[in-house]
Design a protein around this motif. Structure first.
Motif, PDB file in Angstrom:
ATOM      1  N   MET A   1       1.176  -1.644  -0.241  1.00 33.96           N
ATOM      2  CA  MET A   1       0.035  -0.044  -0.207  1.00 33.96           C
ATOM      3  C   MET A   1       1.387   1.389  -0.627  1.00 33.96           C
ATOM      4  SD  MET A   1      -3.417  -0.634   2.334  1.00 33.96           S
ATOM      5  CE  MET A   1      -3.057  -1.373   3.699  1.00 33.96           C
ATOM      6  N   ARG A   2       1.886   0.856   0.057  1.00 37.06           N
ATOM      7  CA  ARG A   2       3.469   2.649   0.029  1.00 37.06           C
ATOM      8  C   ARG A   2       2.571   3.276  -0.588  1.00 37.06           C
ATOM      9  NH1 ARG A   2       5.801  -2.427  -0.400  1.00 37.06           N
ATOM     10  NH2 ARG A   2       7.522  -1.622  -2.438  1.00 37.06           N
ATOM     11  N   HIS A   3       2.456   2.465  -2.319  1.00 36.84           N
ATOM     12  CA  HIS A   3       2.288   3.392  -3.481  1.00 36.84           C
ATOM     13  C   HIS A   3       1.275   4.008  -3.664  1.00 36.84           C
ATOM     14  CE1 HIS A   3       6.540   2.591  -3.820  1.00 36.84           C
ATOM     15  NE2 HIS A   3       5.972   1.160  -4.310  1.00 36.84           N
ATOM     16  N   MET A   4      -0.032   4.213  -3.066  1.00 36.42           N
ATOM     17  CA  MET A   4      -1.233   4.665  -3.060  1.00 36.42           C
ATOM     18  C   MET A   4      -1.833   5.347  -2.171  1.00 36.42           C
ATOM     19  SD  MET A   4      -3.759   1.412  -1.973  1.00 36.42           S
ATOM     20  CE  MET A   4      -2.911  -0.508  -2.714  1.00 36.42           C
ATOM     21  N   LYS A   5      -2.283   6.733  -2.830  1.00 30.28           N
ATOM     22  CA  LYS A   5      -3.027   7.656  -2.038  1.00 30.28           C
ATOM     23  C   LYS A   5      -2.932   7.710  -0.505  1.00 30.28           C
ATOM     24  CE  LYS A   5      -3.482  10.220  -6.498  1.00 30.28           C
ATOM     25  NZ  LYS A   5      -4.630  10.890  -7.483  1.00 30.28           N
ATOM     26  N   THR A   6      -3.503   8.829  -0.323  1.00 29.89           N
ATOM     27  CA  THR A   6      -3.702   8.692   1.113  1.00 29.89           C
ATOM     28  C   THR A   6      -4.844   8.608   1.139  1.00 29.89           C
ATOM     29  OG1 THR A   6      -1.908   9.753   1.962  1.00 29.89           O
ATOM     30  CG2 THR A   6      -3.786   9.528   3.747  1.00 29.89           C
ATOM     31  N   GLU A   7      -6.252   8.688   0.569  1.00 31.92           N
ATOM     32  CA  GLU A   7      -7.544   8.541   0.423  1.00 31.92           C
ATOM     33  C   GLU A   7      -7.753   6.654   0.091  1.00 31.92           C
ATOM     34  OE1 GLU A   7      -8.532   9.939  -3.508  1.00 31.92           O
ATOM     35  OE2 GLU A   7      -7.642  11.559  -2.010  1.00 31.92           O
ATOM     36  N   ILE A   8      -6.772   6.516  -0.996  1.00 31.48           N
ATOM     37  CA  ILE A   8      -6.982   5.829  -1.541  1.00 31.48           C
ATOM     38  C   ILE A   8      -6.452   4.265  -0.313  1.00 31.48           C
ATOM     39  CG2 ILE A   8      -6.747   3.878  -3.314  1.00 31.48           C
ATOM     40  CD1 ILE A   8      -6.150   6.132  -5.254  1.00 31.48           C
ATOM     41  N   ARG A   9      -5.979   4.256   0.402  1.00 29.34           N
ATOM     42  CA  ARG A   9      -4.843   3.310   1.303  1.00 29.34           C
ATOM     43  C   ARG A   9      -6.133   3.301   2.410  1.00 29.34           C
ATOM     44  NH1 ARG A   9       0.275   5.707   3.661  1.00 29.34           N
ATOM     45  NH2 ARG A   9      -0.028   5.851   1.293  1.00 29.34           N
ATOM     46  N   HIS A  10      -6.507   4.720   2.509  1.00 23.02           N
ATOM     47  CA  HIS A  10      -7.607   4.712   4.089  1.00 23.02           C
ATOM     48  C   HIS A  10      -8.747   3.777   3.616  1.00 23.02           C
ATOM     49  CE1 HIS A  10      -9.726   6.084   7.294  1.00 23.02           C
ATOM     50  NE2 HIS A  10     -10.772   6.635   6.415  1.00 23.02           N
ATOM     51  N   SER A  11      -9.625   3.651   2.208  1.00 19.77           N
ATOM     52  CA  SER A  11     -10.736   3.022   2.071  1.00 19.77           C
ATOM     53  C   SER A  11     -10.246   2.270   1.718  1.00 19.77           C
ATOM     54  CB  SER A  11     -11.057   3.749   0.566  1.00 19.77           C
ATOM     55  OG  SER A  11     -11.062   5.361   0.766  1.00 19.77           O
ATOM     56  N   VAL A  12      -9.048   1.217   1.611  1.00 20.24           N
ATOM     57  CA  VAL A  12      -8.926   0.022   1.666  1.00 20.24           C
ATOM     58  C   VAL A  12      -8.144  -0.695   2.894  1.00 20.24           C
ATOM     59  CG1 VAL A  12      -6.529  -1.787   1.336  1.00 20.24           C
ATOM     60  CG2 VAL A  12      -6.984   0.453  -0.455  1.00 20.24           C
ATOM     61  N   GLU A  13      -8.571   0.173   3.939  1.00 19.94           N
ATOM     62  CA  GLU A  13      -7.791  -0.315   4.813  1.00 19.94           C
ATOM     63  C   GLU A  13      -8.904  -0.583   5.729  1.00 19.94           C
ATOM     64  OE1 GLU A  13      -5.332   3.036   6.645  1.00 19.94           O
ATOM     65  OE2 GLU A  13      -3.063   1.632   5.878  1.00 19.94           O
ATOM     66  N   GLN A  14     -10.220   0.550   5.806  1.00 21.12           N
ATOM     67  CA  GLN A  14     -11.892   0.145   5.808  1.00 21.12           C
ATOM     68  C   GLN A  14     -12.611  -1.001   5.225  1.00 21.12           C
ATOM     69  OE1 GLN A  14     -13.279   4.768   4.996  1.00 21.12           O
ATOM     70  NE2 GLN A  14     -14.232   4.122   6.971  1.00 21.12           N
ATOM     71  N   LEU A  15     -11.879  -1.562   4.204  1.00 20.76           N
ATOM     72  CA  LEU A  15     -13.094  -2.239   3.205  1.00 20.76           C
ATOM     73  C   LEU A  15     -12.511  -3.570   3.876  1.00 20.76           C
ATOM     74  CD1 LEU A  15     -12.820  -1.382   0.091  1.00 20.76           C
ATOM     75  CD2 LEU A  15     -15.380  -1.712   1.339  1.00 20.76           C
ATOM     76  N   LEU A  16     -10.640  -3.623   4.374  1.00 20.36           N
ATOM     77  CA  LEU A  16      -9.609  -4.687   5.177  1.00 20.36           C
ATOM     78  C   LEU A  16     -10.881  -5.292   6.473  1.00 20.36           C
ATOM     79  CD1 LEU A  16      -6.836  -4.406   2.939  1.00 20.36           C
ATOM     80  CD2 LEU A  16      -8.858  -5.906   2.671  1.00 20.36           C
ATOM     81  N   SER A  17     -11.035  -3.334   7.088  1.00 17.57           N
ATOM     82  CA  SER A  17     -11.645  -3.796   8.613  1.00 17.57           C
ATOM     83  C   SER A  17     -12.816  -4.891   8.807  1.00 17.57           C
ATOM     84  CB  SER A  17     -11.834  -2.653   8.908  1.00 17.57           C
ATOM     85  OG  SER A  17     -11.797  -2.686  10.401  1.00 17.57           O
ATOM     86  N   GLU A  18     -13.727  -4.340   7.294  1.00 19.83           N
ATOM     87  CA  GLU A  18     -14.784  -4.730   7.396  1.00 19.83           C
ATOM     88  C   GLU A  18     -14.691  -6.007   6.526  1.00 19.83           C
ATOM     89  OE1 GLU A  18     -18.289  -3.483   4.126  1.00 19.83           O
ATOM     90  OE2 GLU A  18     -17.305  -2.515   4.805  1.00 19.83           O
ATOM     91  N   HIS A 137     -10.683  -3.792  -5.955  1.00 19.20           N
ATOM     92  CA  HIS A 137     -10.362  -4.067  -7.237  1.00 19.20           C
ATOM     93  C   HIS A 137     -10.481  -2.809  -7.738  1.00 19.20           C
ATOM     94  CE1 HIS A 137      -9.720  -6.059 -11.320  1.00 19.20           C
ATOM     95  NE2 HIS A 137     -10.711  -4.920 -12.006  1.00 19.20           N
ATOM     96  N   GLN A 138     -11.378  -1.800  -7.611  1.00 21.52           N
ATOM     97  CA  GLN A 138     -11.337  -0.718  -8.923  1.00 21.52           C
ATOM     98  C   GLN A 138     -10.806   0.838  -7.670  1.00 21.52           C
ATOM     99  OE1 GLN A 138     -15.693   0.212  -8.073  1.00 21.52           O
ATOM    100  NE2 GLN A 138     -16.500  -1.055  -9.700  1.00 21.52           N
ATOM    101  N   LEU A 139     -10.588   0.861  -6.871  1.00 22.66           N
ATOM    102  CA  LEU A 139     -10.004   1.648  -5.743  1.00 22.66           C
ATOM    103  C   LEU A 139      -7.738   1.192  -6.305  1.00 22.66           C
ATOM    104  CD1 LEU A 139     -11.577   1.869  -2.291  1.00 22.66           C
ATOM    105  CD2 LEU A 139     -10.876   3.597  -3.898  1.00 22.66           C
ATOM    106  N   THR A 140      -7.873  -0.191  -6.368  1.00 19.11           N
ATOM    107  CA  THR A 140      -6.549  -0.421  -6.611  1.00 19.11           C
ATOM    108  C   THR A 140      -5.861  -0.181  -7.931  1.00 19.11           C
ATOM    109  OG1 THR A 140      -6.637  -2.917  -6.479  1.00 19.11           O
ATOM    110  CG2 THR A 140      -6.263  -1.786  -4.325  1.00 19.11           C
ATOM    111  N   GLN A 141      -6.850  -0.568  -8.506  1.00 19.81           N
ATOM    112  CA  GLN A 141      -7.066   0.234  -9.735  1.00 19.81           C
ATOM    113  C   GLN A 141      -6.472   1.796 -10.312  1.00 19.81           C
ATOM    114  OE1 GLN A 141      -7.298  -1.669 -12.985  1.00 19.81           O
ATOM    115  NE2 GLN A 141      -6.003   0.051 -14.140  1.00 19.81           N
ATOM    116  N   GLN A 142      -6.838   1.909  -9.566  1.00 23.74           N
ATOM    117  CA  GLN A 142      -6.041   3.564  -9.854  1.00 23.74           C
ATOM    118  C   GLN A 142      -4.828   3.837  -8.611  1.00 23.74           C
ATOM    119  OE1 GLN A 142      -8.755   6.554  -7.301  1.00 23.74           O
ATOM    120  NE2 GLN A 142     -10.705   4.596  -7.770  1.00 23.74           N
ATOM    121  N   ALA A 143      -3.995   2.828  -7.864  1.00 24.64           N
ATOM    122  CA  ALA A 143      -3.213   2.944  -7.986  1.00 24.64           C
ATOM    123  C   ALA A 143      -1.694   2.358  -8.769  1.00 24.64           C
ATOM    124  CB  ALA A 143      -2.544   2.489  -6.255  1.00 24.64           C
ATOM    125  N   LEU A 144      -1.762   1.633  -9.962  1.00 22.09           N
ATOM    126  CA  LEU A 144      -1.549   0.541 -10.890  1.00 22.09           C
ATOM    127  C   LEU A 144      -0.516   1.632 -11.567  1.00 22.09           C
ATOM    128  CD1 LEU A 144      -3.733  -1.939 -11.692  1.00 22.09           C
ATOM    129  CD2 LEU A 144      -1.915  -2.487  -9.970  1.00 22.09           C
TER     130      LEU A 144
END
Length: 144
Positions: A1-18, A137-144
């Motif tokens: 996740m180190r290359h993701m924007k902070t807002e995307i990383r936060h959203s990914v972390e929320q979904l993983l927590s859920e 899938h959609q969120l991480t597409q933005q980080a590719l």
């Protein structure tokens, strides 16, 4: 996740927590599989299972992976063909009541697996987990 924007990383972390709240024995997300390798991998299965799975090269015959590379949607592990017993081996490691999800084009497929100890996932939970897989899938597409 180190290359993701902070807002995307936060959203990914929320979904993983859920996801973790629904899957007491763990989950795995292999996101944007290209040329047989995921661009992002998140796994919370017990380390004993991960080590066993990796050491035995089970990915090649894993029925969840095979199904997910061919299909999209949701499939219960109990409905998958498992000729060499990988899912039975997973159950011996405490991974039961499994569910698989897959989304995305074949050129950038995302596959996920989920387990829980107490019961099978309800249809509503299965839909939630598919929705989470699609969002990741959609969120991480933005980080590719």
């Amino acid at each position: 996740m180190r290359h993701m924007k902070t807002e995307i990383r936060h959203s990914v972390e929320q979904l993983l927590s859920e996801t973790g709240a629904l899957c007491d024995t763990g989950y795995a997300f292999a996101l944007h599989i290209r040329f047989t390798r995921p661009s992002f991998m998140y796994r919370t299965y017990p380390q004993s299972w991960i080590s066993h799975y990796d050491a035995k090269g089970m990915i090649i015959e894993d029925p969840v992976v095979k199904w997910g590379l061919r299909e999209t949607g949701v499939m219960r592990w109990s409905d998958l063909e498992d000729p060499i017993g990988i899912l039975a081996d997973a159950a011996a490691h405490g991974l039961t009541n499994g569910l698989a999800c897959a989304t995305g084009p074949s050129s950038s497929r995302s596959i996920s697996g989920f387990t829980r100890s107490d019961r099978v996932f309800s249809d509503a939970e299965a839909q939630t987990l598919l929705d989470i897989t699609q969002k990741l899938h959609q969120l991480t597409q933005q980080a590719l």
